[in-house]
Write a protein that holds these residues in place. Structure first.
Motif, PDB file in Angstrom:
ATOM      1  N   TRP A   1       0.812  -1.227   0.000  1.00 50.94           N
ATOM      2  CA  TRP A   1       0.000   0.000   0.000  1.00 50.94           C
ATOM      3  C   TRP A   1       0.837   1.265   0.000  1.00 50.94           C
ATOM      4  CZ3 TRP A   1      -3.663  -2.333  -1.926  1.00 50.94           C
ATOM      5  CH2 TRP A   1      -4.128  -3.559  -1.428  1.00 50.94           C
ATOM      6  N   GLU A   2       2.160   1.113   0.081  1.00 49.43           N
ATOM      7  CA  GLU A   2       3.006   2.291  -0.124  1.00 49.43           C
ATOM      8  C   GLU A   2       3.088   2.658  -1.600  1.00 49.43           C
ATOM      9  OE1 GLU A   2       6.732   1.056   1.514  1.00 49.43           O
ATOM     10  OE2 GLU A   2       5.836   0.631   3.475  1.00 49.43           O
ATOM     11  N   ARG A   3       2.751   1.706  -2.453  1.00 53.97           N
ATOM     12  CA  ARG A   3       2.957   1.942  -3.893  1.00 53.97           C
ATOM     13  C   ARG A   3       1.677   1.965  -4.711  1.00 53.97           C
ATOM     14  NH1 ARG A   3       7.566  -1.662  -6.073  1.00 53.97           N
ATOM     15  NH2 ARG A   3       6.945  -0.467  -7.917  1.00 53.97           N
ATOM     16  N   VAL A   4       0.558   1.617  -4.070  1.00 48.17           N
ATOM     17  CA  VAL A   4      -0.723   1.661  -4.776  1.00 48.17           C
ATOM     18  C   VAL A   4      -1.820   1.892  -3.736  1.00 48.17           C
ATOM     19  CG1 VAL A   4      -0.990  -0.856  -4.682  1.00 48.17           C
ATOM     20  CG2 VAL A   4      -2.193   0.432  -6.448  1.00 48.17           C
TER      21      VAL A   4
ATOM     22  N   TYR B   1      -1.109  14.099 -10.262  1.00 52.98           N
ATOM     23  CA  TYR B   1      -1.435  14.834  -9.035  1.00 52.98           C
ATOM     24  C   TYR B   1      -0.986  14.047  -7.809  1.00 52.98           C
ATOM     25  CZ  TYR B   1      -4.345  17.650  -5.883  1.00 52.98           C
ATOM     26  OH  TYR B   1      -4.809  18.473  -4.893  1.00 52.98           O
ATOM     27  N   GLU B   2      -1.091  12.718  -7.899  1.00 49.13           N
ATOM     28  CA  GLU B   2      -0.757  11.894  -6.742  1.00 49.13           C
ATOM     29  C   GLU B   2       0.622  11.244  -6.891  1.00 49.13           C
ATOM     30  OE1 GLU B   2      -5.311  11.270  -5.215  1.00 49.13           O
ATOM     31  OE2 GLU B   2      -4.488   9.639  -6.392  1.00 49.13           O
ATOM     32  N   LYS B   3       1.502  11.908  -7.624  1.00 47.98           N
ATOM     33  CA  LYS B   3       2.932  11.575  -7.678  1.00 47.98           C
ATOM     34  C   LYS B   3       3.210  10.129  -8.094  1.00 47.98           C
ATOM     35  CE  LYS B   3       3.790  15.606  -5.670  1.00 47.98           C
ATOM     36  NZ  LYS B   3       4.193  16.697  -6.567  1.00 47.98           N
ATOM     37  N   GLY B   4       2.484   9.669  -9.091  1.00 52.26           N
ATOM     38  CA  GLY B   4       2.791   8.357  -9.639  1.00 52.26           C
ATOM     39  C   GLY B   4       2.247   7.183  -8.850  1.00 52.26           C
ATOM     40  N   ILE B   5       1.436   7.430  -7.827  1.00 54.60           N
ATOM     41  CA  ILE B   5       0.811   6.350  -7.042  1.00 54.60           C
ATOM     42  C   ILE B   5      -0.588   6.101  -7.610  1.00 54.60           C
ATOM     43  CG2 ILE B   5       0.063   5.577  -4.736  1.00 54.60           C
ATOM     44  CD1 ILE B   5       3.060   6.078  -4.881  1.00 54.60           C
ATOM     45  N   PRO B   6      -0.815   4.958  -8.253  1.00 52.53           N
ATOM     46  CA  PRO B   6      -2.150   4.692  -8.810  1.00 52.53           C
ATOM     47  C   PRO B   6      -3.175   4.562  -7.695  1.00 52.53           C
ATOM     48  CG  PRO B   6      -0.530   3.098  -9.618  1.00 52.53           C
ATOM     49  CD  PRO B   6       0.109   3.848  -8.484  1.00 52.53           C
ATOM     50  N   ARG B   7      -4.405   4.894  -8.025  1.00 53.60           N
ATOM     51  CA  ARG B   7      -5.461   4.905  -7.015  1.00 53.60           C
ATOM     52  C   ARG B   7      -5.782   3.530  -6.456  1.00 53.60           C
ATOM     53  NH1 ARG B   7      -9.732   8.620  -5.609  1.00 53.60           N
ATOM     54  NH2 ARG B   7      -8.121   9.649  -4.413  1.00 53.60           N
ATOM     55  N   ASN B   8      -5.704   2.482  -7.263  1.00 52.44           N
ATOM     56  CA  ASN B   8      -6.015   1.141  -6.766  1.00 52.44           C
ATOM     57  C   ASN B   8      -5.376   0.083  -7.662  1.00 52.44           C
ATOM     58  OD1 ASN B   8      -7.998   0.076  -8.810  1.00 52.44           O
ATOM     59  ND2 ASN B   8      -9.104   1.929  -8.212  1.00 52.44           N
TER      60      ASN B   8
ATOM     61  N   ASN C   1      -5.403  -0.012 -14.722  1.00 53.21           N
ATOM     62  CA  ASN C   1      -4.200  -0.514 -15.394  1.00 53.21           C
ATOM     63  C   ASN C   1      -2.910  -0.082 -14.702  1.00 53.21           C
ATOM     64  OD1 ASN C   1      -6.006  -1.572 -17.164  1.00 53.21           O
ATOM     65  ND2 ASN C   1      -5.044  -0.732 -19.012  1.00 53.21           N
ATOM     66  N   ALA C   2      -2.826   1.195 -14.345  1.00 53.79           N
ATOM     67  CA  ALA C   2      -1.592   1.678 -13.717  1.00 53.79           C
ATOM     68  C   ALA C   2      -1.293   0.884 -12.449  1.00 53.79           C
ATOM     69  CB  ALA C   2      -1.705   3.168 -13.398  1.00 53.79           C
ATOM     70  N   GLY C   3      -2.324   0.625 -11.646  1.00 54.10           N
ATOM     71  CA  GLY C   3      -2.128  -0.111 -10.399  1.00 54.10           C
ATOM     72  C   GLY C   3      -1.741  -1.555 -10.648  1.00 54.10           C
TER      73      GLY C   3
ATOM     74  N   ASN D   1       5.588   4.721 -18.110  1.00 52.12           N
ATOM     75  CA  ASN D   1       6.645   5.728 -18.193  1.00 52.12           C
ATOM     76  C   ASN D   1       6.381   6.872 -17.213  1.00 52.12           C
ATOM     77  OD1 ASN D   1       8.905   5.410 -20.286  1.00 52.12           O
ATOM     78  ND2 ASN D   1       7.120   4.613 -21.378  1.00 52.12           N
ATOM     79  N   MET D   2       5.139   7.263 -17.118  1.00 46.32           N
ATOM     80  CA  MET D   2       4.775   8.299 -16.148  1.00 46.32           C
ATOM     81  C   MET D   2       5.120   7.854 -14.724  1.00 46.32           C
ATOM     82  SD  MET D   2       3.248  11.185 -15.655  1.00 46.32           S
ATOM     83  CE  MET D   2       1.781  11.685 -16.551  1.00 46.32           C
ATOM     84  N   MET D   3       4.774   6.611 -14.388  1.00 48.88           N
ATOM     85  CA  MET D   3       5.077   6.127 -13.026  1.00 48.88           C
ATOM     86  C   MET D   3       6.582   6.003 -12.821  1.00 48.88           C
ATOM     87  SD  MET D   3       1.981   3.502 -12.143  1.00 48.88           S
ATOM     88  CE  MET D   3       2.218   2.373 -13.522  1.00 48.88           C
ATOM     89  N   LYS D   4       7.290   5.575 -13.854  1.00 45.66           N
ATOM     90  CA  LYS D   4       8.756   5.486 -13.750  1.00 45.66           C
ATOM     91  C   LYS D   4       9.345   6.873 -13.483  1.00 45.66           C
ATOM     92  CE  LYS D   4      12.604   2.885 -14.620  1.00 45.66           C
ATOM     93  NZ  LYS D   4      12.902   1.556 -14.046  1.00 45.66           N
ATOM     94  N   SER D   5       8.764   7.901 -14.097  1.00 48.34           N
ATOM     95  CA  SER D   5       9.283   9.257 -13.877  1.00 48.34           C
ATOM     96  C   SER D   5       9.087   9.679 -12.419  1.00 48.34           C
ATOM     97  CB  SER D   5       8.623  10.261 -14.830  1.00 48.34           C
ATOM     98  OG  SER D   5       7.342  10.646 -14.376  1.00 48.34           O
ATOM     99  N   PHE D   6       8.173   9.030 -11.724  1.00 44.54           N
ATOM    100  CA  PHE D   6       7.966   9.290 -10.291  1.00 44.54           C
ATOM    101  C   PHE D   6       8.633   8.217  -9.423  1.00 44.54           C
ATOM    102  CE2 PHE D   6       4.243  11.790 -11.825  1.00 44.54           C
ATOM    103  CZ  PHE D   6       4.485  12.959 -11.126  1.00 44.54           C
ATOM    104  N   ASP D   7       9.491   7.403 -10.037  1.00 40.90           N
ATOM    105  CA  ASP D   7      10.217   6.356  -9.300  1.00 40.90           C
ATOM    106  C   ASP D   7       9.300   5.320  -8.681  1.00 40.90           C
ATOM    107  OD1 ASP D   7      12.845   7.104  -9.777  1.00 40.90           O
ATOM    108  OD2 ASP D   7      12.799   8.624  -8.213  1.00 40.90           O
TER     109      ASP D   7
END
Lengths: 304, 304, 304, 304
Positions: free
Chosen positions: D82-85, D102-109, D113-115, D169-175
């Motif tokens: 839950w630190e990452r999603v 807005y939420e710095k690369g942390i998917p909502r759930n 797809n991102a999560g 790529n967006m999430m990678k840009s936020f590490d």
């Protein structure tokens, strides 16, 4: 007061001014630059020119180059480029991706990263050897064979370019990228890494102050209309989220880059390039903006 | 070719051109205008002026008036107005509310509705009788006592102004509105309903082509710097989501209104006002934009 | 372990736990509450009930009341209410206004402010004396004539309600508000200011644990299907931007209010109300969430 | 009425109902499926089970598999995932990218797809042979060695996966991505292409109806708490932008996939899987949703 005196005053004043900017940190190679570098070069369409400080030292042009890639694409493809990229300012950076989504993969203008990437895609589709031909195009305008990419910078930037990769993939999902993603990004990072000095930049950009012709040779590169339109886009979109502020304070079309360079144009009169690597919070050269503001204030000349 | 001939050609051409625009429908009173009205008036800073068609018929200035309210606020308060409103273009209309939220109730510029409402709030805080004093300010510049509001239009617009009410409440929630909401909205709708003809508008706006002085009397209204800055804001923000397009095609600072009017300025040279009520999809006069594009193309003169 | 023992343990544990929450500050009248108040009351559908602490002291229900206004509107209008409000979670609060714009003035669900305002508008359109009839509706379910609004709270909240005014004006611009804005907002603030104790709330909400019937009298208030659907909406949308978190940790449908109250339902089993005025960063009672999490963990009973 | 009769009625009714859905078109290989396929399989935790129609034919699980990858990641890493999603619903699809920013690369759930891509990244970091070990995990739960990926589907989907490439790529840009982008996407597309029948899915998902234990063997796979929490996430986030609607109409935790499958859980009672390839506008099986709605309506059993 003539421009040489004004330029000298601006240079002297700013040499003693505290620089409140910060070096760009997201491209490691750019962070190695001596942050105290400061140069300025003025070039009138009559051929009179002079510079101060580090005005003959090459630096990474970065986004400044997007004016020249737009110029070549506009010259090559004509008005059809506007089917794939807009001419409107972009609003807050925060909105960049959502706008791309809302507007079906069409970037708002050719100077935001997404738009510059589309311009690269267009050039790849129309040129046989994109990198070589683009360098030759600039060398020809600059009358200078010593203009090159810095591959270290290009590689360094690409290795951290996840956000650009996000943008190009988003545009590809809307069918607004024709060529392979890797090829387009390679070309984009290559041309962003082109190195030029203030003197070289001011000389090269003179064509935009002269209705599309190189003043020294009178050779026409683009039409008068194309030149005016590129100036109009610089006016509205040349400074990221500070375009209005620059227009408001400086009153000239211009373009900045994260390498710390800024070029500005006074149509019918002159071009001027300034370089100081520390950036303000909006990503534009802190002293560069100040220098141009002082220049148009002291000369009492702006397009407005 | 002199300007009078050019203007005559533009007028003749466009009189025969199909008008693809649509009357503004959201303000019922505006929808009653004869949509075929078409007038244009040119005013040089030398005092030479001429017009064609319905150039002496008054129409509802609407957003054009926002340049004059900005002018009076800037004159009255000075640079402190920039603490409450920005100078950046606004991006897509879709983003207007989210930007207002993201940027803590500070509108992006004085020409979007939110920004113009803040300017009204500033004027109310500094004027004893805002409506009368603002009308007197315009009458003085225009040297014309016959400039008035149309209260029917003001009432009609207010009755449908839920979106503006949403904007001002949002800004109030961020403490960027000082006066009672109803009072600010009444003043806003009053000044938007001011009626002027093309001739009156062109004459009034001449001060922005003349560094802040009324050319005929040489009376200074605002400083040179203030005048240039208002022009810069018109350049970047004068045409809603078509500011870049207008800059790109026409190349002059200007401002449009949903009444079908547009005023443009060539600094140091002239002002020109055009009126044709049918609007394009971005809310700007369809023929008005065409007229100004033809004018700068034929005259080969723009600020770029 | 029976529920009474569990409840006693939860109460004792939390009485000694540091409260990391903050009093709601945006409604001045709410900020006057003693922040150390803490009460909890459990009510099973069999009629067994018990409470601890300040469980019989009335407090401002605020958003908890939105479940009861939805209940009355659903009962009155039936499924047609879903033409004017959705049943989907709302995402980040940041997006609330932009979503309202993107989705043409239809709020995502009846528990975000915009949605609750639409429900108020529906009730006004269908009731003769909305405030009195709504109070009578609650008094009847609660079997308690001593349930009233606190007009001080209502006035205090309305005086700072610029954001709600922005929302309702935005919806009105999309024709999703039928009645005068002032009338709808007055009714909205009136019902949000209704005061009930934990015991009263737990008793009232029992109908949602009992398929829409009041257990003590077996009187049907809404259909089984309507009751289940209201529970489903509580599950997905009852806790602002913490709905998923509450569902994840507590696993029961519920609704919170900024007065520090929370009511939760275990369908077929019980209802429980807790009150502790200090709120976490998402605007839900800090100790209230902890209490319910401990309750379902210790009882090993949740709907999942 | 027992479940078998109910199921038979649902099956018969829907076999004769017009299917208003559309085959998923964005994955070419999925568009080749016979769109008239229709199967349903019910599995109670007591071991009683039965199915109708094409309930034993394998189809592409797609997003349904995200519940099982979440299950394995939660089992492997515990609460640190839950630190990452997040666990919050995602709001409109339109907002997905802006929320990620807005939420710095942390998917909502973990189900958007991102999560799900972040969950894949976590599994790659913790497993030696991610694809094999994940397949073995499912085969073990399903007690069935014949569960495999369909590499044609995986390749087809990846070739059109520009939007997922933009997200990662967006999430990678936020590490928020640890492993190479290509490796994570390959694993993501591999597991999405896993094929199972309704019978296999219903049997596999039974553990979520049984507090984390496989009912037949009583083997514990995850803790009771983990099982409840996965159900809570399915409840709030299992159906893209239709999660609230599904919760509202069906009242069970569940998960759908663009292959036309849906699995739903009644905790403590049963699991049920349905397959019908044509999708409604929100991307969920048109007949699948109807089937489950009829099932809970006829049985008068839901978690609410």
């Amino acid at each position: 007061m003539d421009f040489k005196t004004i330029l000298q005053e601006v240079y002297n004043d700013l040499s003693q001014t505290e620089d409140k900017g910060q070096l760009a940190s997201y491209i490691p190679e750019l962070a190695n630059i001596n942050p105290d570098k400061f140069g300025i070069h003025f070039f009138s369409i009559d051929g009179i020119h002079y510079g101060m400080g580090d005005h003959q030292e090459k630096f990474s042009c970065q986004s400044i180059i997007k004016v020249l890639s737009l110029c070549l694409a506009f010259k090559t493809v004509g008005v059809r480029i506007w089917e794939r990229v807009g001419v409107e300012p972009s609003g807050t950076p925060f909105n960049s991706l959502v706008q791309l989504e809302y507007e079906k993969g069409i970037p708002r203008n050719p100077f935001i990263n997404a738009g510059a990437i589309v311009i690269c895609d267009i050039l790849i589709s129309h040129l046989d050897k994109p990198k070589e031909e683009f360098l030759d195009f600039i060398r020809h305008i600059a009358d200078n064979s010593e203009i090159n990419c810095d591959s270290k910078i290009a590689i360094s930037e690409k290795a951290h370019g996840y956000r650009n990769a996000a943008l190009i993939n988003m545009m590809k999902s809307f069918d607004n990228i024709e060529n392979p993603i890797e090829e387009v990004l390679d070309f984009y990072y290559d041309i962003c890494s082109i190195e030029m000095s203030c003197e070289e930049l001011a000389k090269t950009f003179l064509l935009f102050a002269n209705n599309g012709c190189i003043p020294s040779s009178n050779e026409r590169i683009i039409t008068t209309s194309q030149s005016k339109r590129i100036n109009a886009i610089m006016q509205c979109c040349g400074f990221y989220d500070e375009a209005g502020e620059f227009s408001f304070k400086v009153g000239l079309p211009g373009k900045s880059g994260v390498g710390g360079g800024i070029v500005a144009i006074h149509p019918g009169k002159y071009s001027v390039a300034v370089w100081s690597p520390r950036l303000n919070k909006k990503g534009n050269s802190y002293k560069g903006i100040l220098a141009l503001e002082m220049l148009t204030t002291k000369s009492e000349l702006s397009i407005f």
